[in-house]
Design an enzyme around this catalytic site. Sequence first.
Site, PDB file in Angstrom:
ATOM      1  N   LYS A 175       0.871  -1.189   0.000  1.00 59.83           N
ATOM      2  CA  LYS A 175       0.000   0.000   0.000  1.00 59.83           C
ATOM      3  C   LYS A 175       0.901   1.229   0.000  1.00 59.83           C
ATOM      4  O   LYS A 175       1.482   1.593   1.021  1.00 59.83           O
ATOM      5  CB  LYS A 175      -0.893   0.045   1.245  1.00 59.83           C
ATOM      6  CG  LYS A 175      -1.955   1.141   1.113  1.00 59.83           C
ATOM      7  CD  LYS A 175      -2.350   1.792   2.416  1.00 59.83           C
ATOM      8  CE  LYS A 175      -1.428   2.854   2.887  1.00 59.83           C
ATOM      9  NZ  LYS A 175      -1.352   4.078   2.047  1.00 59.83           N
ATOM     10  N   GLU A 179      10.640   1.492   9.831  1.00 55.23           N
ATOM     11  CA  GLU A 179      11.601   2.551   9.485  1.00 55.23           C
ATOM     12  C   GLU A 179      10.870   3.860   9.716  1.00 55.23           C
ATOM     13  O   GLU A 179      10.013   4.238   8.913  1.00 55.23           O
ATOM     14  CB  GLU A 179      12.028   2.424   8.019  1.00 55.23           C
ATOM     15  CG  GLU A 179      12.736   1.123   7.669  1.00 55.23           C
ATOM     16  CD  GLU A 179      14.161   1.054   8.190  1.00 55.23           C
ATOM     17  OE1 GLU A 179      14.656   2.068   8.711  1.00 55.23           O
ATOM     18  OE2 GLU A 179      14.764  -0.022   8.092  1.00 55.23           O
ATOM     19  N   CYS A 194      14.112  11.013   5.773  1.00 55.66           N
ATOM     20  CA  CYS A 194      14.259  10.647   7.192  1.00 55.66           C
ATOM     21  C   CYS A 194      15.718  10.809   7.609  1.00 55.66           C
ATOM     22  O   CYS A 194      16.013  10.994   8.785  1.00 55.66           O
ATOM     23  CB  CYS A 194      13.806   9.218   7.403  1.00 55.66           C
ATOM     24  SG  CYS A 194      14.578   8.094   6.246  1.00 55.66           S
ATOM     25  N   GLU A 242      11.165  16.698  13.725  1.00 55.57           N
ATOM     26  CA  GLU A 242      11.681  16.408  12.386  1.00 55.57           C
ATOM     27  C   GLU A 242      11.145  17.502  11.447  1.00 55.57           C
ATOM     28  O   GLU A 242       9.936  17.680  11.321  1.00 55.57           O
ATOM     29  CB  GLU A 242      11.166  15.037  11.958  1.00 55.57           C
ATOM     30  CG  GLU A 242      11.705  14.564  10.645  1.00 55.57           C
ATOM     31  CD  GLU A 242      11.222  13.148  10.309  1.00 55.57           C
ATOM     32  OE1 GLU A 242      10.083  12.796  10.650  1.00 55.57           O
ATOM     33  OE2 GLU A 242      12.016  12.418   9.696  1.00 55.57           O
TER      34      GLU A 242
END
Length: 484
Positions: free
Chosen positions: A179, A255, A289, A388
């Site tokens: 997905k 992750e 990331c 982040e």
Amino acid sequence: MDADALLARLPRTHYIDGAWTDDETSLAVENPATGRTLTHVADASPEVAMAALDAAVAAQASWAATEPRVRGELLRAAYERIVERADEFATVMTLEMGKPLAEARGEVTYGAEFFRWFAEEAVRVHGRYAVAPLGGSRLVTTKQPVGPVLAITPWNFPLAMGTRKIGPALAAGCTVVLKPASQTPLTSLLLAEVLHEVGVPAGVVNVFTTSRSGATTGPLLADPRLRKLTFTGSTEVGRSLLEQASANILRTSMELGGNAPFVVLPSADVGRAVEGAALAKMRNIGEACTSANRFIVHRSVAEEFTAGLAARLGAMTVGDGLAAGTEVGPLINADALANVTALVEEAVADGARLVTGGGRADDAGEGHFMRPTVLADVDPGSRVVREEIFGPVAPVLVYDDVDEAIALANDTEFGLIGYVFGENLGEAVRVAEALQTGMVGLNSGVVSNPAAPFGGVKASGLGREGGFEGIEEYLETKYIGLSL
Ligand code: NAP
């Protein structure tokens, strides 16, 4: 490449059990460089998602029994086909995600390489045969595929996040339901087309696209036939998926988000550090990331480093990723641009100094463009340091002694990657070892490599992708005790 002609011939419906479904196409895909709709793809219901799992379950036994060499050769053929169709993949990624075309081409090379690497690993899955310590019996171990896998991927690396999961899963003998992110479904559908073209059997890889991620994946996670979840995305969603995965004690690989420190030591070659910083910060428009999130710079080199980084980032060309010369594309959507600009405004309100950039790049076009930004004198408590950023913003913090730098670097719930720049190798290695991260770039602004184990510690995740470790995530060890 003619983008309109390409869009017109791309697959736009789910790929399930080796066939394209005839589902209505109602999920809009936006081009972040224009803010306008590119096309529509199918929007799966929970029933469609379950059909994808049914197909993966039905194909599992025969795929596990398929000779490793055959599995590897199919992956190798898919690698070659992606390389042949590199321009199509790159153009699609730039259209739906916004990254500059040159970077999209880089992702095609990187993403395809996971198939080549795991094609080679498919035939190197070994067990062991040992004499028990007290003699008599023999200890035999063998590796078996985990079983059907649900892979959920983010929008920032539309190809590589898929191949990094499908490659090892197929090599190990697992079937997959993929997905992709709702913002970037087209690349995954093109990948399904390639897997179909090279003859991956029906049901081995199934792809559905949807705007209802939780409603479609929830029933799959609750179904005991699913045996593994592999997820790349935010820590927040990862936490919720881990909770759901606990019901059936699924194997999981996670992750998740990062907050990478970039430590510049007093011994650093400042020019080299600035180049590394520009790479670590600006790759993928800062939407990675692994993106350097906090620059922790020794006072003795801070001024030179900050000025160098501001000059380097301030000179970058912002624009549509398809245009020649573009180095910085748009952010993924209007919310992302609003979030990143708010982080900068708050940091300035907290006392930070804007060295370059700071807001929307109005001259770049109608899309979600942000000017590359460098902030100095940043308060370590500011949100731009704690969270982040996922955008082209570089906050610089200054330290006086190296232990202070290590403490600042580790002062986060995240632990994906850290960067260390210094010419005193002993000191640089000491800092690299002290960082609480799964990966370190030492005098290097990029570490991603399909032959290396990628992954984080703390809230950045569980498990590794790539390298020799990557295939283990899709294998169970079975022990057979043999009495003589
Ligand atoms: P995200 O919002 O967590 O979404 C990731 C994927 O999860 C998408 O496919 C999304 O689908 C799906 N999703 C969202 N909510 C869900 C739910 N309740 N149930 C099931 N699936 C759900 O993350 P993102 O914004 O796409 O990506 C950015 C994040 O990914 C950043 O935090 C970044 O650090 C992380 N990332 C990590 C790595 C790594 O290797 N560590 C690599 C790349 C990115 P929809 O699109 O439909 O929402």
